[in-house]
Design a protein around this motif. Structure first.
Motif, PDB file in Angstrom:
ATOM      1  N   UNK A  43      30.593 -10.399  44.214  1.00  0.00           N
ATOM      2  CA  UNK A  43      29.346 -11.154  44.092  1.00  0.00           C
ATOM      3  C   UNK A  43      28.688 -10.874  42.750  1.00  0.00           C
ATOM      4  N   UNK A  44      28.036 -11.891  42.183  1.00  0.00           N
ATOM      5  CA  UNK A  44      27.350 -11.714  40.897  1.00  0.00           C
ATOM      6  C   UNK A  44      26.257 -10.663  40.999  1.00  0.00           C
ATOM      7  N   UNK A  54      24.536 -18.659  37.591  1.00  0.00           N
ATOM      8  CA  UNK A  54      24.016 -17.708  38.577  1.00  0.00           C
ATOM      9  C   UNK A  54      22.508 -17.560  38.463  1.00  0.00           C
ATOM     10  N   UNK A  55      21.850 -17.775  39.570  1.00  0.00           N
ATOM     11  CA  UNK A  55      20.410 -17.574  39.687  1.00  0.00           C
ATOM     12  C   UNK A  55      20.177 -17.090  41.103  1.00  0.00           C
ATOM     13  N   UNK A  56      20.029 -15.811  41.248  1.00  0.00           N
ATOM     14  CA  UNK A  56      19.948 -15.154  42.541  1.00  0.00           C
ATOM     15  C   UNK A  56      19.135 -15.970  43.541  1.00  0.00           C
ATOM     16  N   UNK A  58      26.477 -17.074  43.488  1.00  0.00           N
ATOM     17  CA  UNK A  58      26.587 -15.607  43.561  1.00  0.00           C
ATOM     18  C   UNK A  58      28.050 -15.184  43.561  1.00  0.00           C
ATOM     19  N   UNK A  59      28.672 -15.276  42.399  1.00  0.00           N
ATOM     20  CA  UNK A  59      30.106 -14.998  42.289  1.00  0.00           C
ATOM     21  C   UNK A  59      30.408 -14.317  40.962  1.00  0.00           C
ATOM     22  N   UNK A  60      31.353 -13.382  40.994  1.00  0.00           N
ATOM     23  CA  UNK A  60      31.802 -12.670  39.795  1.00  0.00           C
ATOM     24  C   UNK A  60      33.273 -12.333  39.926  1.00  0.00           C
ATOM     25  N   UNK A  61      33.940 -12.211  38.803  1.00  0.00           N
ATOM     26  CA  UNK A  61      35.325 -11.742  38.777  1.00  0.00           C
ATOM     27  C   UNK A  61      35.416 -10.598  37.785  1.00  0.00           C
ATOM     28  N   UNK A  62      36.223  -9.596  38.102  1.00  0.00           N
ATOM     29  CA  UNK A  62      36.425  -8.475  37.191  1.00  0.00           C
ATOM     30  C   UNK A  62      37.916  -8.236  37.009  1.00  0.00           C
ATOM     31  N   UNK A  63      38.284  -7.838  35.816  1.00  0.00           N
ATOM     32  CA  UNK A  63      39.682  -7.574  35.478  1.00  0.00           C
ATOM     33  C   UNK A  63      39.876  -6.072  35.336  1.00  0.00           C
ATOM     34  N   UNK A  64      40.889  -5.532  36.003  1.00  0.00           N
ATOM     35  CA  UNK A  64      41.103  -4.085  35.983  1.00  0.00           C
ATOM     36  C   UNK A  64      41.941  -3.672  34.782  1.00  0.00           C
ATOM     37  N   UNK A  65      41.718  -2.445  34.319  1.00  0.00           N
ATOM     38  CA  UNK A  65      42.472  -1.900  33.189  1.00  0.00           C
ATOM     39  C   UNK A  65      43.898  -1.544  33.603  1.00  0.00           C
ATOM     40  N   UNK A  66      44.024  -0.968  34.807  1.00  0.00           N
ATOM     41  CA  UNK A  66      45.334  -0.593  35.337  1.00  0.00           C
ATOM     42  C   UNK A  66      45.616  -1.454  36.553  1.00  0.00           C
ATOM     43  N   UNK A  67      46.712  -2.204  36.485  1.00  0.00           N
ATOM     44  CA  UNK A  67      47.021  -3.206  37.503  1.00  0.00           C
ATOM     45  C   UNK A  67      47.170  -2.603  38.898  1.00  0.00           C
ATOM     46  N   UNK A  68      46.872  -3.416  39.908  1.00  0.00           N
ATOM     47  CA  UNK A  68      47.113  -3.019  41.292  1.00  0.00           C
ATOM     48  C   UNK A  68      48.612  -3.016  41.548  1.00  0.00           C
ATOM     49  N   UNK A  69      49.084  -1.990  42.237  1.00  0.00           N
ATOM     50  CA  UNK A  69      50.492  -1.910  42.616  1.00  0.00           C
ATOM     51  C   UNK A  69      50.600  -2.314  44.079  1.00  0.00           C
ATOM     52  N   UNK A  70      51.189  -3.476  44.338  1.00  0.00           N
ATOM     53  CA  UNK A  70      51.201  -4.023  45.688  1.00  0.00           C
ATOM     54  C   UNK A  70      52.132  -3.252  46.624  1.00  0.00           C
TER      55      UNK A  70
END
Length: 256
Positions: free
Chosen positions: A75-76, A114-116, A120-132
Motif C-alpha cells: 500500500x502507498x 495517490x491521495x490518502x 493506495x498502491x505501491x511497488x518495491x524492488x528488492x536488492x536481493x531476489x526472492x528464491x522461490x
C-alpha cells in the motif's frame, strides 16, 4: 484508519508513478494500527500463502506480497515518507520478525495520483531476489474485479482487535466481497480504485498492522489492505485497493 506506505528518492521514470515517500495518518495502520492483526481469523502456515511478506519501515509494520522474483506489492500509505534504506522485507516465514530471508529495497514507486486513501498502491524492488520454494512464491494478479459475494481471504500479522497487539504468527480470515454501493453507504468515499470485503454483522476483518497485505481468492490477489473504520465493526467492512482497476499501473511500473 489506514493500514501503511513508502517514498524513495528516485527519478520518476514512468507516467503515473511517484518515487516512494512517507506514511500518512488516516489509513488502517496509522492510528493505533501500528501493530494490528487479523480479526476473527486463525493461524496458518506460510506454505499456504507463500507470497505473504512481512514489511517493516523503522518501527512500523505492514504486509506486502511477492509478485515476481524481484518485485513486491504493498500500500502507498505504508511507504509514503520513508526512504528505501528504512525498509526491509522478510519472506518465507510464518513468524513475525524472524526466520525466512530478508530483503533490502533498491527502489520503488507509489501511484502518482495517490491521495490518502485513494490510489493506495505501491511497488518495491528488492536488492536481493526472492528464491522461490514451497514457502516463497509469487501471487497471481487479477485483471477482473470479483463480484459481490465472492469468498476471499486476507492474511497478516496485524491486530486481532482494534488497538490490540501484533500477532507473532501469520493469521488468515475468510470474508466476502461487499457491493460497492453498499460499502459507499457506510463510508461515503468509495471509488472504483477500492473494493470492500467483510461479513454480515462484522467480526472478521483486517486490522492495524495488516496494511499493504494481500486479499486473495485462491492464489490470485484481488486487493491490498488499505483502511477501515475500526476493525471488524458491523456495517464497516475493510477497504482494499482494487488490483483489477490498478493492474495496468502495476505492469507499467514493474513489467509484471
Amino acid at each position: 484508519m489506514l493500514r501503511t506506505c513508502v517514498v524513495v528518492l528516485l527519478v520518476v521514470a514512468l507516467c503515473g508513478a511517484t518515487p516512494l515517500l512517507r506514511p500518512t495518518p488516516g489509513i488502517r495502520q496509522w492510528r493505533p494500527r501500528v501493530d494490528g492483526r487479523i480479526v476473527g481469523g486463525s493461524a496458518v502456515s506460510i506454505s499456504q500463502y507463500p507470497w505473504q511478506l512481512y514489511f517493516t519501515m523503522g518501527n512500523y509494520m505492514c504486509g506486502a506480497s511477492i509478485i515476481s522474483n524481484t518485485w513486491a506489492l504493498s500500500a502507498a500509505h505504508c511507504v509514503d515518507g520513508y526512504s528505501t534504506s528504512q525498509m526491509l522485507l522478510r519472506a518465507g516465514t510464518s513468524t513475525r520478525g524472524s526466520g525466512g530471508t530478508t530483503h533490502n529495497i533498491a527502489s520503488g514507486y507509489i501511484h502518482g495520483s495517490y491521495s490518502d486513501p485513494d490510489y493506495d498502491i505501491a511497488v518495491v524492488q528488492v536488492s536481493n531476489a526472492f528464491s522461490f520454494n514451497s514457502n516463497v512464491q509469487a501471487v497471481g494478479l487479477t485483471s477482473s474485479e470479483p463480484s459481490a459475494g465472492t469468498s476471499v481471504t486476507v492474511t497478516g500479522w496485524g491486530a486481532t482487535s482494534s488497538g490490540g497487539s501484533a500477532s507473532n504468527t501469520l493469521l488468515a480470515v475468510n470474508v466476502q466481497i461487499i457491493d460497492r454501493n453498499t460499502c459507499n453507504g457506510s463510508y461515503g468515499y468509495i471509488t472504483s480504485r477500492m473494493i470492500c470485503a467483510g461479513v454480515s454483522g462484522g467480526g472478521k476483518d483486517s486490522c492495524q498492522g495488516d496494511s499493504g497485505g494481500p486479499l486473495v481468492t485462491g492464489s490470485t490477489q484481488v486487493g491490498i489492505v488499505s483502511f477501515g473504520e475500526g476493525c471488524g465493526l458491523a456495517n464497516y467492512p475493510g477497504v482494499y485497493a482494487n488490483v483489477a482497476n490498478l493492474r495496468s499501473w502495476i505492469q507499467q511500473a514493474t513489467g509484471v
